[in-house]
Design a protein around this motif. Structure first.
Motif, PDB file in Angstrom:
ATOM      1  N   MET A   1       0.793  -1.144  -0.083  1.00  0.00           N
ATOM      2  CA  MET A   1      -0.053   0.192   0.159  1.00  0.00           C
ATOM      3  C   MET A   1       0.944   1.133   0.083  1.00  0.00           C
ATOM      4  SD  MET A   1      -2.786   1.143   2.862  1.00  0.00           S
ATOM      5  CE  MET A   1      -4.301   0.287   1.924  1.00  0.00           C
ATOM      6  N   ARG A   2       0.668   2.193  -0.938  1.00  0.00           N
ATOM      7  CA  ARG A   2       1.365   3.549  -0.771  1.00  0.00           C
ATOM      8  C   ARG A   2       0.424   4.524  -0.493  1.00  0.00           C
ATOM      9  NH1 ARG A   2       6.313   2.549  -3.088  1.00  0.00           N
ATOM     10  NH2 ARG A   2       6.453   0.928  -4.471  1.00  0.00           N
ATOM     11  N   ILE A   3       1.008   5.534   0.320  1.00  0.00           N
ATOM     12  CA  ILE A   3       0.436   6.850   0.629  1.00  0.00           C
ATOM     13  C   ILE A   3       0.672   7.816  -0.374  1.00  0.00           C
ATOM     14  CG2 ILE A   3       0.442   8.499   2.392  1.00  0.00           C
ATOM     15  CD1 ILE A   3       0.386   6.261   4.766  1.00  0.00           C
ATOM     16  N   ASP A   4      -0.255   8.464  -0.515  1.00  0.00           N
ATOM     17  CA  ASP A   4       0.126   9.547  -1.432  1.00  0.00           C
ATOM     18  C   ASP A   4       0.809  10.794  -0.845  1.00  0.00           C
ATOM     19  OD1 ASP A   4      -0.173  12.011  -3.053  1.00  0.00           O
ATOM     20  OD2 ASP A   4      -1.811  11.142  -4.176  1.00  0.00           O
ATOM     21  N   ARG A   5       2.168  10.896  -1.200  1.00  0.00           N
ATOM     22  CA  ARG A   5       3.065  11.659  -0.538  1.00  0.00           C
ATOM     23  C   ARG A   5       2.568  13.164  -0.623  1.00  0.00           C
ATOM     24  NH1 ARG A   5       7.089  14.027  -3.574  1.00  0.00           N
ATOM     25  NH2 ARG A   5       8.671  13.937  -1.889  1.00  0.00           N
ATOM     26  N   VAL A  31      11.846   6.908  10.725  1.00  0.00           N
ATOM     27  CA  VAL A  31      12.312   6.293   9.528  1.00  0.00           C
ATOM     28  C   VAL A  31      11.137   5.817   8.658  1.00  0.00           C
ATOM     29  CG1 VAL A  31      13.750   4.398   8.376  1.00  0.00           C
ATOM     30  CG2 VAL A  31      14.496   5.455  10.644  1.00  0.00           C
ATOM     31  N   THR A  32      10.209   5.110   9.273  1.00  0.00           N
ATOM     32  CA  THR A  32       9.010   4.732   8.410  1.00  0.00           C
ATOM     33  C   THR A  32       8.346   5.989   8.042  1.00  0.00           C
ATOM     34  OG1 THR A  32       8.758   3.004   9.827  1.00  0.00           O
ATOM     35  CG2 THR A  32       6.875   3.558   8.739  1.00  0.00           C
ATOM     36  N   VAL A  33       8.005   7.082   8.910  1.00  0.00           N
ATOM     37  CA  VAL A  33       7.513   8.242   8.462  1.00  0.00           C
ATOM     38  C   VAL A  33       8.174   8.828   7.280  1.00  0.00           C
ATOM     39  CG1 VAL A  33       6.749  10.731   9.002  1.00  0.00           C
ATOM     40  CG2 VAL A  33       6.152   8.699  10.350  1.00  0.00           C
ATOM     41  N   SER A  34       9.603   9.146   7.244  1.00  0.00           N
ATOM     42  CA  SER A  34      10.219   9.676   6.234  1.00  0.00           C
ATOM     43  C   SER A  34      10.341   8.714   4.996  1.00  0.00           C
ATOM     44  CB  SER A  34      11.764   9.562   6.754  1.00  0.00           C
ATOM     45  OG  SER A  34      11.925  10.619   7.751  1.00  0.00           O
ATOM     46  N   ALA A  35      10.273   7.501   5.159  1.00  0.00           N
ATOM     47  CA  ALA A  35      10.210   6.386   3.904  1.00  0.00           C
ATOM     48  C   ALA A  35       8.735   6.656   3.306  1.00  0.00           C
ATOM     49  CB  ALA A  35      10.053   5.018   4.255  1.00  0.00           C
ATOM     50  N   VAL A  36       7.710   6.510   4.001  1.00  0.00           N
ATOM     51  CA  VAL A  36       6.380   6.863   3.322  1.00  0.00           C
ATOM     52  C   VAL A  36       6.309   8.417   2.909  1.00  0.00           C
ATOM     53  CG1 VAL A  36       3.964   7.306   3.787  1.00  0.00           C
ATOM     54  CG2 VAL A  36       5.275   5.374   5.120  1.00  0.00           C
ATOM     55  N   SER A  43       2.847  -1.064   5.027  1.00  0.00           N
ATOM     56  CA  SER A  43       1.734  -1.880   5.172  1.00  0.00           C
ATOM     57  C   SER A  43       0.479  -1.203   5.526  1.00  0.00           C
ATOM     58  CB  SER A  43       1.976  -2.836   6.549  1.00  0.00           C
ATOM     59  OG  SER A  43       1.869  -1.911   7.707  1.00  0.00           O
ATOM     60  N   PRO A  44      -0.858  -1.779   5.459  1.00  0.00           N
ATOM     61  CA  PRO A  44      -2.474  -1.350   5.637  1.00  0.00           C
ATOM     62  C   PRO A  44      -2.149  -0.758   7.015  1.00  0.00           C
ATOM     63  CG  PRO A  44      -2.465  -3.141   4.102  1.00  0.00           C
ATOM     64  CD  PRO A  44      -0.980  -3.175   4.679  1.00  0.00           C
ATOM     65  N   ALA A  45      -1.627  -1.719   8.114  1.00  0.00           N
ATOM     66  CA  ALA A  45      -1.813  -1.176   9.386  1.00  0.00           C
ATOM     67  C   ALA A  45      -0.636   0.062   9.782  1.00  0.00           C
ATOM     68  CB  ALA A  45      -1.070  -2.293  10.242  1.00  0.00           C
ATOM     69  N   THR A  46       0.243   0.193   9.253  1.00  0.00           N
ATOM     70  CA  THR A  46       1.114   1.532   9.108  1.00  0.00           C
ATOM     71  C   THR A  46       0.290   2.774   8.636  1.00  0.00           C
ATOM     72  OG1 THR A  46       3.047   0.441   9.233  1.00  0.00           O
ATOM     73  CG2 THR A  46       3.343   2.619   8.638  1.00  0.00           C
ATOM     74  N   ALA A  47      -0.345   2.275   7.458  1.00  0.00           N
ATOM     75  CA  ALA A  47      -0.999   3.454   6.885  1.00  0.00           C
ATOM     76  C   ALA A  47      -2.315   4.099   7.590  1.00  0.00           C
ATOM     77  CB  ALA A  47      -1.662   3.054   5.549  1.00  0.00           C
ATOM     78  N   GLY A  48      -2.878   2.835   8.330  1.00  0.00           N
ATOM     79  CA  GLY A  48      -3.940   3.335   9.415  1.00  0.00           C
ATOM     80  C   GLY A  48      -3.695   3.984  10.626  1.00  0.00           C
ATOM     81  N   LYS A  49      -2.443   3.793  11.141  1.00  0.00           N
ATOM     82  CA  LYS A  49      -1.678   4.243  12.213  1.00  0.00           C
ATOM     83  C   LYS A  49      -1.440   5.885  11.954  1.00  0.00           C
ATOM     84  CE  LYS A  49       0.382   0.545  14.347  1.00  0.00           C
ATOM     85  NZ  LYS A  49       1.740  -0.232  14.726  1.00  0.00           N
ATOM     86  N   ILE A  50      -0.891   6.151  10.856  1.00  0.00           N
ATOM     87  CA  ILE A  50      -0.876   7.412  10.403  1.00  0.00           C
ATOM     88  C   ILE A  50      -1.893   8.212  10.137  1.00  0.00           C
ATOM     89  CG2 ILE A  50       0.403   8.689   8.435  1.00  0.00           C
ATOM     90  CD1 ILE A  50       2.529   6.392   8.375  1.00  0.00           C
TER      91      ILE A  50
END
Length: 65
Positions: A1-5, A31-36, A43-50
């Motif tokens: 899953m990709r977040i629209d930067r 680092v995860t936030v920077s990568a996104v 992951s969908p879980a990370t996108a959900g957390k953000i």
């Protein structure tokens, strides 16, 4: 899953929140936030957390493929 930067960066600017603060609120690493923010997949879980940390629906920040 990709977040629209562009949407992510715009929402962060609108809320005046830094990557470090977003990482803390979302419970993910800086680092995860920077990568996104650079367009990397997450992951969908990370996108959900953000999205939850920003208080927006996940659909509003994910990239439509």
């Amino acid at each position: 899953m990709r977040i629209d930067r562009v949407k992510l960066i715009a929402e962060m600017a609108r809320q005046d929140i830094t990557s470090i603060r977003l990482a803390e609120k979302a419970g993910v690493s800086r680092v995860t936030v920077s990568a996104v923010r650079c367009g990397k997949a997450c992951s969908p879980a990370t996108a959900g957390k953000i999205a939850a940390a920003l208080g927006v629906p996940v659909e509003s920040i994910v990239r439509k493929e």
